[in-house]
Scaffold this active site. Structure first.
Site, PDB file in Angstrom:
ATOM      1  N   MET A  35       1.027   5.282  10.868  1.00 28.16           N
ATOM      2  CA  MET A  35       0.098   4.206  11.201  1.00 28.16           C
ATOM      3  C   MET A  35      -0.073   3.271  10.003  1.00 28.16           C
ATOM      4  O   MET A  35      -1.022   3.398   9.232  1.00 28.16           O
ATOM      5  CB  MET A  35      -1.257   4.744  11.655  1.00 28.16           C
ATOM      6  CG  MET A  35      -2.134   3.633  12.194  1.00 28.16           C
ATOM      7  SD  MET A  35      -3.526   4.191  13.191  1.00 28.16           S
ATOM      8  CE  MET A  35      -4.455   5.109  12.011  1.00 28.16           C
ATOM      9  N   PRO A  36       0.857   2.327   9.850  1.00 28.40           N
ATOM     10  CA  PRO A  36       0.727   1.379   8.741  1.00 28.40           C
ATOM     11  C   PRO A  36      -0.460   0.439   8.959  1.00 28.40           C
ATOM     12  O   PRO A  36      -0.723   0.011  10.085  1.00 28.40           O
ATOM     13  CB  PRO A  36       2.056   0.620   8.762  1.00 28.40           C
ATOM     14  CG  PRO A  36       2.612   0.811  10.121  1.00 28.40           C
ATOM     15  CD  PRO A  36       2.055   2.101  10.644  1.00 28.40           C
ATOM     16  N   HIS A  37      -1.161   0.162   7.883  1.00 25.48           N
ATOM     17  CA  HIS A  37      -2.317  -0.733   7.945  1.00 25.48           C
ATOM     18  C   HIS A  37      -2.660  -1.208   6.535  1.00 25.48           C
ATOM     19  O   HIS A  37      -2.110  -0.729   5.563  1.00 25.48           O
ATOM     20  CB  HIS A  37      -3.513  -0.030   8.585  1.00 25.48           C
ATOM     21  CG  HIS A  37      -3.944   1.198   7.846  1.00 25.48           C
ATOM     22  ND1 HIS A  37      -3.267   2.400   7.955  1.00 25.48           N
ATOM     23  CD2 HIS A  37      -4.950   1.412   6.978  1.00 25.48           C
ATOM     24  CE1 HIS A  37      -3.867   3.301   7.186  1.00 25.48           C
ATOM     25  NE2 HIS A  37      -4.880   2.722   6.578  1.00 25.48           N
ATOM     26  N   ALA A  38      -3.569  -2.160   6.478  1.00 26.16           N
ATOM     27  CA  ALA A  38      -4.075  -2.661   5.200  1.00 26.16           C
ATOM     28  C   ALA A  38      -5.563  -2.957   5.404  1.00 26.16           C
ATOM     29  O   ALA A  38      -6.140  -2.614   6.443  1.00 26.16           O
ATOM     30  CB  ALA A  38      -3.299  -3.916   4.785  1.00 26.16           C
ATOM     31  N   ASN A  43       0.827  -1.218   0.000  1.00 31.23           N
ATOM     32  CA  ASN A  43       0.000   0.000   0.000  1.00 31.23           C
ATOM     33  C   ASN A  43       0.854   1.258   0.000  1.00 31.23           C
ATOM     34  O   ASN A  43       0.548   2.229  -0.696  1.00 31.23           O
ATOM     35  CB  ASN A  43      -0.927   0.023   1.221  1.00 31.23           C
ATOM     36  CG  ASN A  43      -2.084  -0.937   1.100  1.00 31.23           C
ATOM     37  OD1 ASN A  43      -2.351  -1.474   0.030  1.00 31.23           O
ATOM     38  ND2 ASN A  43      -2.759  -1.177   2.208  1.00 31.23           N
TER      39      ASN A  43
END
Length: 150
Positions: A64-67, A48
């Site tokens: 704030m890493p997320h998927a 991402n």
């Protein structure tokens, strides 16, 4: 959410990372180790950022890493990594704290974001995060507000 958002096992302090990708991988691996996500989720977090750029920067020095939930979320929660030194994206933006986000659906995503926003909305709290040397300092920041809400 009437339970704690963060467990001690999901926190790492004074960590050295070689670049942003390594930092995100460390943060994501914590989510894997604590049973929140599958390894596919960590790969999706990195993919991402490669595709969308450093959209994960949500406050000064905080990323704030997320998927997406379908990328491998097992259980909602967060991980927190405090780096020894700031890491820089290609665009010059820097971060020192990573808050890995695992949400099961849009409602839990919003609930977790609200809890995180309570912490990072004040410069004093961000400073406490960036300079934390003990696990209980971080646990207090994320869990203390919930205890008063019940």
């Amino acid at each position: 959410m009437n339970r704690k958002i963060l467990d001690k096992q999901a926190i790492l302090l004074n960590i050295t990372a070689t670049d942003w990708e390594n930092a995100v991988r460390i943060c994501g691996d914590l989510l894997v180790q604590t049973g929140k996500v599958e390894t596919t989720y960590v790969e999706a977090m990195i993919r991402n950022i490669h595709e969308l750029g450093p959209y994960i920067l949500i406050a000064p020095s905080v990323a704030m890493p997320h998927a997406r939930p379908e990328d491998g979320v097992i259980q909602e929660g967060i991980s927190v990594v405090v780096l020894k030194e700031e890491i820089e994206f290609e665009n010059g933006k820097k971060f020192k704290v990573l808050i890995g986000l695992a949400a099961l659906n849009s409602k839990s995503h919003i609930d977790i974001l609200q809890k995180v926003a309570e912490v990072i909305s004040q410069a004093e709290s961000i400073d406490r995060l960036k300079n934390a040397t003990r696990y209980d300092e971080i646990l207090r920041l994320f869990n203390e507000k919930e205890e008063h809400e019940s």
